[in-house]
Design an enzyme around this catalytic site. Structure first.
Site, mmCIF file in Angstrom:
data_model
loop_
_atom_site.group_PDB
_atom_site.id
_atom_site.type_symbol
_atom_site.label_atom_id
_atom_site.label_comp_id
_atom_site.label_asym_id
_atom_site.label_seq_id
_atom_site.Cartn_x
_atom_site.Cartn_y
_atom_site.Cartn_z
ATOM 1 N N THR A 69 -21.610 30.491 116.452
ATOM 2 C CA THR A 69 -22.607 30.998 115.503
ATOM 3 C C THR A 69 -23.944 30.276 115.661
ATOM 4 O O THR A 69 -24.026 29.242 116.291
ATOM 5 C CB THR A 69 -22.124 30.816 114.050
ATOM 6 O OG1 THR A 69 -21.945 29.418 113.790
ATOM 7 C CG2 THR A 69 -20.828 31.570 113.804
ATOM 8 N N TYR B 38 -29.403 30.138 104.457
ATOM 9 C CA TYR B 38 -28.579 30.177 105.674
ATOM 10 C C TYR B 38 -28.004 31.579 105.815
ATOM 11 O O TYR B 38 -27.350 32.091 104.907
ATOM 12 C CB TYR B 38 -27.453 29.154 105.544
ATOM 13 C CG TYR B 38 -26.527 29.010 106.740
ATOM 14 C CD1 TYR B 38 -26.553 27.855 107.509
ATOM 15 C CD2 TYR B 38 -25.590 29.990 107.073
ATOM 16 C CE1 TYR B 38 -25.688 27.693 108.578
ATOM 17 C CE2 TYR B 38 -24.740 29.840 108.144
ATOM 18 C CZ TYR B 38 -24.788 28.686 108.894
ATOM 19 O OH TYR B 38 -23.927 28.523 109.961
ATOM 20 N N HIS C 84 -11.058 27.531 109.172
ATOM 21 C CA HIS C 84 -12.300 27.925 109.839
ATOM 22 C C HIS C 84 -12.542 27.250 111.187
ATOM 23 O O HIS C 84 -13.337 27.740 111.997
ATOM 24 C CB HIS C 84 -13.478 27.614 108.915
ATOM 25 C CG HIS C 84 -14.659 28.504 109.123
ATOM 26 N ND1 HIS C 84 -14.946 29.122 110.327
ATOM 27 C CD2 HIS C 84 -15.649 28.900 108.276
ATOM 28 C CE1 HIS C 84 -16.049 29.838 110.206
ATOM 29 N NE2 HIS C 84 -16.490 29.727 108.982
#
EC number: 2.3.1.21
Length: 786
Positions: free
Chosen positions: A600, A587, A471
């Site tokens: 993000t 979230y 990620h």
């Protein structure tokens, strides 16, 4: 080995009468073709670099400006207001040049400077236009006149046929919100989760922070935003991902699934051959910058920076922090099968291996019956365990000799391919097929994925595929863009024969894939086993549930005149309340790629409006009209929060950067410490579809993707990923932990289904009519108000 095989093409023998030199024509031909390809690639990269460098102008526009300036010399008109003459008076060696030559050179120099000035003027004009985000706050389908004018100007300044990186210099910087706005939004977001005493304590901490060190931290952050291309992204990558010392398997990595209903071929080697070839095609276009940039509304460009590190990238472990290593122009792949690592060259004669050649090579690996070397089977478990032991093992046991060579081969490979031996995929006849498929992609056996690679391509014996993604280097939409291209290319361009093999002929003389060699002492094998046990404990604790919601989809939701994402997020809030009996910090990930180097931002989906709606849904005294009115209010608030996050006015990234700045300055903030320690018990994300033009789902309804998912963020919470496919399908990927007595992924999936249906039932003609007339009762604290 491959290099040894090629070496036999060059032989010489020393004889009494001289040297007998023999050259293989095939080898010389391959050398020649490789050189031609390399120079052709350099030429294309140079050309595309120039095109992107002068965008939105073009090289031909320089010639037009030069011709215009030259023409002015003959009609005795000076558009430069004397500047051409001034340039001529200051030319070096002007006395050795004729008057006409001086005039021509001066005109060319002035035209070039004018051309560069116009390019920068266009870029900054476009950047100023792209800094306007009022259009995103307008109601869907109701575009104002000012937005129409703005959109026309953006199109006019955007030029024609942009390349992938053409807009990078024109993207605006991510703005730093004001501290007052961020704190106000933060307190508003936690109000429904705290009682009066807790809220007052948090408000006191916030005000103390605002009155003390906030202005100092904000000042430094603003300075950083002027200097850096993005004030968030570098710290986000470093402190959220690379400095984490816990295992990245499950905790950080995520997965993407194959087509849901269709498997183009059930031959494992053939499917892998087509998919890998499609990835190589994608990489070639990526390296040349030839992909079209993603644009909102077909006009507003998104940042493409994250795509640069998609291939040949590995997360390298360190004792204190990891680093992301990105290499260029590596031409091999590393394949894992039944405990063995193979190196496979992807090029021959200056070209990619064809799909049929890749199929042949993969079949050779599948047919190889050689035994793993001692410690080789579970070697990749080092990447699944704690980061510090892996860093120390790497320094001690993989810094020299054959281990160093083999590790370099893995870390420099284009990506990592795992040829699994157990079939996976969605099977409607099996209850938990999607759950097993998700767990296989997320963690596998804990030792059959190299979790440090930018991504692992996973191939199953029934022809299904999937991806496991590290990620730190990028977010899910980046990999999703590549995967959409690959699946469409595999099915609609490359295709298969009637027997399920790749099309085309294969060069049987290609050298076989070579085994990587390892010398792993007992101490290293013990470290491998220790990492495996840690990873296995994590993997065994993952409770996964994949759920296909087929009752309705985006088509019906849009007919209800609401956002599909807001609809689902409110359904998740209702499901969470029914599952847990309360609300929690939620979230939802949104993107900030309308800004340079954007990644993000967090949308805090549990708002006061959402809480009021959920309570009304659970209140038997509330009418459907009342619930629908509260739903619309909550959906409108959610959309507004999402738009704020997309346009740089979110809450959490600003507070995160203020916290990092406080650590750099050595000052303490109880408020920031409290904010950053709050757990996200419900973490959600939507997998976007970005290239709808690749596959016509109406014409090919079976060619739909299943999306992807991630592991649970909190020990006692849920992770939910969803993808809205076409008009009539929503796929949910739900994760939690078996060790939590309060969570159950299958139960939460059923709660989501019931919540979706209950909300949809509100949209009846009679309910809509009552809301339109204002004929409803407002509920507050259990009391009715007219």
């Amino acid at each position: 080995m491959a290099e040894a095989h090629q070496a036999v093409g060059f032989q010489f023998t020393v004889r009494p009468d001289g040297v007998d030199l023999k050259l293989s024509q095939e080898v010389i031909r391959n050398i020649y073709l490789s050189g031609v390809t390399a120079w052709k690639k350099k030429a294309i990269l140079f050309k595309n670099g120039v095109l992107a460098g002068v965008y939105p102008a073009s090289p031909s526009s320089w010639l037009i400006v030069v011709i215009a300036m030259m023409s002015s010399l003959y009609i005795r008109v000076d558009p430069s207001l004397g500047m051409i003459e001034a340039i001529g008076d200051n030319l070096p060696y002007r006395r050795s040049l004729s008057v006409q030559t001086q005039a021509v050179l001066s005109a060319i120099l002035f035209a070039t400077v004018l051309w560069l000035f116009l390019i920068y003027l266009l870029r900054y004009s476009l950047k100023a236009l792209l800094s306007y985000h009022g259009w995103i706050f307008e109601s869907h389908g109701r575009m104002s006149t000012s937005t129409k004018v703005w959109l026309s100007l953006v199109k006019m300044f955007s030029g024609r046929r942009p390349l992938l990186y053409s807009f990078q210099a024109s993207l605006p910087r991510l703005p730093v919100p004001s501290v007052d706005d961020t704190i106000r939004r933060y307190l508003d977001s936690v109000r429904p989760l705290l009682d009066s005493e807790q809220y007052n304590q948090m408000a006191t901490l916030a005000n103390d922070f605002k009155d003390s060190i906030a202005s100092q931290l904000q000042r430094y952050l603003v300075i950083k935003s002027w200097w850096a291309s993005n004030y968030v992204s570098d710290w986000w990558e470093e402190y959220i991902y690379l400095r984490s010392r816990s295992p990245i398997m499950v905790n950080s990595n995520f997965y993407v699934m194959d087509l849901l209903y269709l498997t183009p071929t059930h031959r494992q080697a053939a499917r892998a051959g087509n998919v890998v070839h499609a990835m190589l095609q994608y990489r070639r276009k990526l390296e040349r910058g030839e992909h079209a940039p993603l644009r909102a509304l077909g006009t507003v460009p998104m940042c493409s920076t994250q795509m640069e590190r998609m291939f040949n990238t590995t997360r390298i472990p360190g004792v204190e922090t990891d680093v992301v290593q990105h290499l260029h122009d590596r031409k091999h792949l590393v394949v894992y099968h039944k405990g063995r690592f193979f190196q496979l060259w992807l090029y021959t004669g200056g070209r990619h291996l064809s799909p049929s050649e890749l199929e042949m090579q993969f079949q050779r690996i599948l047919s190889d019956n050689s035994d793993p070397q001692p410690g080789e089977v579970k070697l990749a478990a080092l990447t699944a365990g704690q980061r510090v032991p892996w860093a120390r093992a790497r320094m001690k046991h993989f810094s020299q000799g054959v281990n160093r060579v083999s590790l370099d081969a893995i870390e420099s490979a284009a990506f990592f391919l795992a040829l699994d031996d157990q079939p996976q995929g969605y099977d409607p006849t099996k209850t938990n097929s999607l759950d097993s498929y998700a767990k296989s992609l997320l963690h596998g056996k804990c030792y059959d994925r190299w979790f440090d690679k930018s991504f692992n391509l996973i191939s199953y014996p029934n022809g299904k595929m999937g991806i496991n993604v590290e990620h730190s280097w990028a977010d899910a939409p980046i990999v999703g863009h590549m995967w959409e291209y690959v699946l469409a290319t595999d099915c609609f361009q490359l295709g298969y024969t009637e027997e399920g093999h790749c099309k085309g002929d294969a060069n049987k003389a290609l050298p076989h894939p070579t085994r990587l060699q390892w010398q792993l002492p007992k101490e290293c094998q013990d470290m491998i086993e220790a990492s495996y046990q840690i990873a296995k404990h994590i993997a065994d604790d993952v409770d996964f549930h994949g759920y296909l919601f087929k009752e309705f989809g985006k088509g019906l939701i849009k007919k209800c005149r609401t956002s599909p994402d807001a609809f689902i997020q409110l359904a998740l809030q209702l499901a969470q309340f029914r599952d847990q009996g309360g609300f929690c910090l939620t979230y939802e990930s949104s993107m900030t790629r309308m800004f340079r180097d954007g990644r993000t931002e967090t949308v805090r989906s549990c708002t006061s409006e959402a809480v009021a709606f959920v309570r009304a849904m659970e209140d038997t005294r509330a009418t459907k009209a009342q619930r629908l009115a509260l739903f619309r209010k909550a959906a409108e608030k959610h959309q507004h929060m999402y738009r704020l996050a997309m346009t740089g006015s979110g809450i959490d990234r600003h507070l995160f950067c203020l916290y990092i700045m406080s650590k750099y300055l050595g000052v303490d903030s109880p408020f920031l410490k409290k904010v950053l320690s709050e757990p996200w018990k419900l973490s959600t994300s939507q997998t976007p579809q970005q290239q709808l033009n690749l596959v016509d789902i109406n014409k090919f309804p079976q060619y739909v993707g299943a999306g992807g998912g991630f592991g649970p963020v909190a020990d006692d919470g849920y992770g939910v990923s969803y993808i809205i496919v076409g008009e009539n399908l929503i796929t949910f990927h739900i994760s939690s932990k078996f060790s939590s007595p309060d969570t159950n992924s299958d139960r939460f999936g059923q709660n989501i289904r019931e919540a979706m249906l209950d909300i949809q039932a509100l949209f009846r003609p009679e309910n809509e009519k009552m809301v339109a007339n204002g004929d409803y009762v407002h509920l507050e604290n259990g009391k009715k108000h007219l």
